[in-house]
Scaffold this motif. Sequence first.
Motif, PDB file in Angstrom:
ATOM      1  N   LYS A 185       8.196  42.803  42.160  1.00 67.26           N
ATOM      2  CA  LYS A 185       8.068  44.587  41.919  1.00 67.26           C
ATOM      3  C   LYS A 185       7.035  44.960  42.849  1.00 67.26           C
ATOM      4  O   LYS A 185       6.492  44.492  43.595  1.00 67.26           O
ATOM      5  N   GLU A 186       6.974  47.028  43.345  1.00 71.52           N
ATOM      6  CA  GLU A 186       6.359  47.335  43.586  1.00 71.52           C
ATOM      7  C   GLU A 186       4.464  46.873  43.644  1.00 71.52           C
ATOM      8  O   GLU A 186       4.350  47.462  45.178  1.00 71.52           O
ATOM      9  N   ASN A 187       4.157  46.278  42.945  1.00 76.50           N
ATOM     10  CA  ASN A 187       3.121  46.571  42.597  1.00 76.50           C
ATOM     11  C   ASN A 187       2.491  44.823  43.351  1.00 76.50           C
ATOM     12  O   ASN A 187       1.570  44.823  42.642  1.00 76.50           O
ATOM     13  N   GLU A 188       3.832  44.323  43.986  1.00 69.39           N
ATOM     14  CA  GLU A 188       2.956  42.665  44.579  1.00 69.39           C
ATOM     15  C   GLU A 188       3.447  41.692  43.185  1.00 69.39           C
ATOM     16  O   GLU A 188       2.802  40.878  43.686  1.00 69.39           O
ATOM     17  N   SER A 189       3.365  42.357  41.620  1.00 69.18           N
ATOM     18  CA  SER A 189       3.397  41.319  41.243  1.00 69.18           C
ATOM     19  C   SER A 189       5.476  40.884  41.151  1.00 69.18           C
ATOM     20  O   SER A 189       5.857  41.258  41.023  1.00 69.18           O
ATOM     21  N   ILE A 190       4.919  39.646  40.226  1.00 65.83           N
ATOM     22  CA  ILE A 190       6.028  38.538  40.231  1.00 65.83           C
ATOM     23  C   ILE A 190       6.243  37.891  39.670  1.00 65.83           C
ATOM     24  O   ILE A 190       6.025  37.400  38.528  1.00 65.83           O
ATOM     25  N   SER A 191       7.841  38.537  38.893  1.00 63.78           N
ATOM     26  CA  SER A 191       8.443  38.284  37.031  1.00 63.78           C
ATOM     27  C   SER A 191       8.600  36.803  37.925  1.00 63.78           C
ATOM     28  O   SER A 191       9.646  36.710  38.762  1.00 63.78           O
ATOM     29  N   ILE A 192       8.891  35.838  37.123  1.00 64.30           N
ATOM     30  CA  ILE A 192       8.521  34.398  37.563  1.00 64.30           C
ATOM     31  C   ILE A 192       9.760  33.392  36.707  1.00 64.30           C
ATOM     32  O   ILE A 192       9.289  34.073  35.362  1.00 64.30           O
ATOM     33  N   GLU A 193      10.966  32.901  36.351  1.00 67.78           N
ATOM     34  CA  GLU A 193      11.710  32.464  35.838  1.00 67.78           C
ATOM     35  C   GLU A 193      11.828  31.040  36.127  1.00 67.78           C
ATOM     36  O   GLU A 193      12.579  30.636  37.208  1.00 67.78           O
ATOM     37  N   TYR A 194      11.386  29.821  35.725  1.00 62.10           N
ATOM     38  CA  TYR A 194      11.209  28.326  35.867  1.00 62.10           C
ATOM     39  C   TYR A 194      12.024  27.553  35.134  1.00 62.10           C
ATOM     40  O   TYR A 194      11.402  27.747  33.859  1.00 62.10           O
ATOM     41  N   ILE A 195      13.381  27.047  35.818  1.00 65.81           N
ATOM     42  CA  ILE A 195      13.644  25.836  34.773  1.00 65.81           C
ATOM     43  C   ILE A 195      13.315  24.414  35.368  1.00 65.81           C
ATOM     44  O   ILE A 195      13.350  24.115  36.598  1.00 65.81           O
ATOM     45  N   CYS A 196      13.064  23.638  34.613  1.00 67.84           N
ATOM     46  CA  CYS A 196      12.912  22.322  34.551  1.00 67.84           C
ATOM     47  C   CYS A 196      13.319  21.342  33.991  1.00 67.84           C
ATOM     48  O   CYS A 196      13.238  21.801  32.926  1.00 67.84           O
ATOM     49  N   SER A 197      12.847  20.002  33.925  1.00 67.77           N
ATOM     50  CA  SER A 197      13.495  19.474  32.848  1.00 67.77           C
ATOM     51  C   SER A 197      11.926  19.057  32.096  1.00 67.77           C
ATOM     52  O   SER A 197      10.999  18.919  32.663  1.00 67.77           O
ATOM     53  N   ALA A 198      12.654  18.720  31.060  1.00 69.06           N
ATOM     54  CA  ALA A 198      11.187  18.214  29.925  1.00 69.06           C
ATOM     55  C   ALA A 198      10.947  16.997  29.861  1.00 69.06           C
ATOM     56  O   ALA A 198       9.788  16.272  29.954  1.00 69.06           O
ATOM     57  N   VAL A 199      11.666  16.489  30.841  1.00 68.75           N
ATOM     58  CA  VAL A 199      11.342  14.709  30.875  1.00 68.75           C
ATOM     59  C   VAL A 199      11.547  14.473  32.554  1.00 68.75           C
ATOM     60  O   VAL A 199      12.042  14.273  33.490  1.00 68.75           O
ATOM     61  N   VAL A 200      10.461  14.027  33.530  1.00 70.81           N
ATOM     62  CA  VAL A 200       9.738  13.658  34.712  1.00 70.81           C
ATOM     63  C   VAL A 200      10.100  12.436  34.852  1.00 70.81           C
ATOM     64  O   VAL A 200       9.723  11.967  34.424  1.00 70.81           O
ATOM     65  N   LYS A 201      10.017  12.071  36.239  1.00 70.97           N
ATOM     66  CA  LYS A 201      10.238  11.130  36.813  1.00 70.97           C
ATOM     67  C   LYS A 201       8.517  10.731  37.225  1.00 70.97           C
ATOM     68  O   LYS A 201       8.104  11.925  37.753  1.00 70.97           O
ATOM     69  N   THR A 202       8.237   8.973  36.632  1.00 67.51           N
ATOM     70  CA  THR A 202       6.702   9.278  36.747  1.00 67.51           C
ATOM     71  C   THR A 202       6.370   9.268  38.359  1.00 67.51           C
ATOM     72  O   THR A 202       7.194   8.529  38.899  1.00 67.51           O
ATOM     73  N   LYS A 203       5.263   9.331  39.236  1.00 63.95           N
ATOM     74  CA  LYS A 203       4.539   9.245  40.739  1.00 63.95           C
ATOM     75  C   LYS A 203       4.857   7.840  41.238  1.00 63.95           C
ATOM     76  O   LYS A 203       5.579   7.439  42.245  1.00 63.95           O
ATOM     77  N   TYR A 204       4.447   7.275  39.663  1.00 58.83           N
ATOM     78  CA  TYR A 204       4.395   5.949  40.537  1.00 58.83           C
ATOM     79  C   TYR A 204       5.176   4.676  39.543  1.00 58.83           C
ATOM     80  O   TYR A 204       4.823   4.799  38.274  1.00 58.83           O
ATOM     81  N   GLY A 205       6.303   4.312  39.784  1.00 58.84           N
ATOM     82  CA  GLY A 205       7.347   3.741  38.826  1.00 58.84           C
ATOM     83  C   GLY A 205       8.788   3.899  38.519  1.00 58.84           C
ATOM     84  O   GLY A 205       9.117   3.496  38.462  1.00 58.84           O
ATOM     85  N   HIS A 206       8.502   5.529  38.785  1.00 60.20           N
ATOM     86  CA  HIS A 206       9.648   5.993  39.166  1.00 60.20           C
ATOM     87  C   HIS A 206      10.547   6.351  37.140  1.00 60.20           C
ATOM     88  O   HIS A 206      11.297   6.082  37.394  1.00 60.20           O
TER      89      HIS A 206
END
Length: 287
Positions: A185-206
């Motif tokens: 937006k003009e005032n440098e605020s940013i509207s964000i829509e973030y789509i991601c899985s509720a289930v993630v792969k663990t960093k160690y072990g995946h």
Amino acid sequence: MNSKIESLGMSTGKVIYSCDDCENIHRLKVATTMDLFKSSGVLLFRGFGVTHEQMKTFAERFSSRFIQDYGRPQVDSDKFVHFVDAGMDNSSFHREHGYSPFCPDVIWFCCAVPAAQGGETTFCDGVRVWEELSEETKQLFISKKLKFCYEVQADILRRFTGLDGTITDIKQVLDSLEGVNYQIKENESISIEYICSAVVKTKYGHDDAFANSILTLDYGEATLEDDSIVPDEIIGEIEKVTDKLMEKIPWQAGDLVMIDNSRFMHGRKEFNDNRRQIFSTLSNLNF
């Protein structure tokens, strides 16, 4: 590592005790600590008398970069150590910054003053949560991702990304991220829509881990990716399972905790003691 090591509750987490009162935590072997963290996911260092300054210098040994937390008061000159206690109420399980594409690998906590009663930090193994959920609930989150919608100022995104650049620089970063739609937006605020899985792969072990921020969001809204609301009965099941698997950290002064943010969700029990003082820092790991 010559320190005494015990299990932390019924979890895979471990408690590492100092051999001598207030032994310097920097004497612990880095490689051994790394290996123990990979397998356990939560480490509680007890008896080392850790201060928030020592937390930061200890974390530097394991971190590639630090991430600012704009929602909490900063207490150090480089703005990466924060006061945790913005309130005294119960905090539901969540993945730190799980609503954001800028999600840290690890969250560090250290305790200067524990609450006289209550105020324990809680944690829950997302791998075990995923195993315990019903097939119906699993199918929902396999078939549909989560959507987090919120508005943020450009200066805050600069802190997240580590950039001191222009809006154009921020735009280039956002354009490179998967699952992100945005509007500046003009005032440098940013509207964000973030789509991601509720289930993630663990960093160690995946392994598959139910690690997200669906149970708590300080602002904005969380829905499924098709804009439908997660049914109350599903939320109820998640709360029941996470409560069943809940572990607590009964704080002592000088404690330091290291939590794998790709596997464990964490929260807090309510308390009524304004002397409680817990600090945190967030980082990405170098191993």
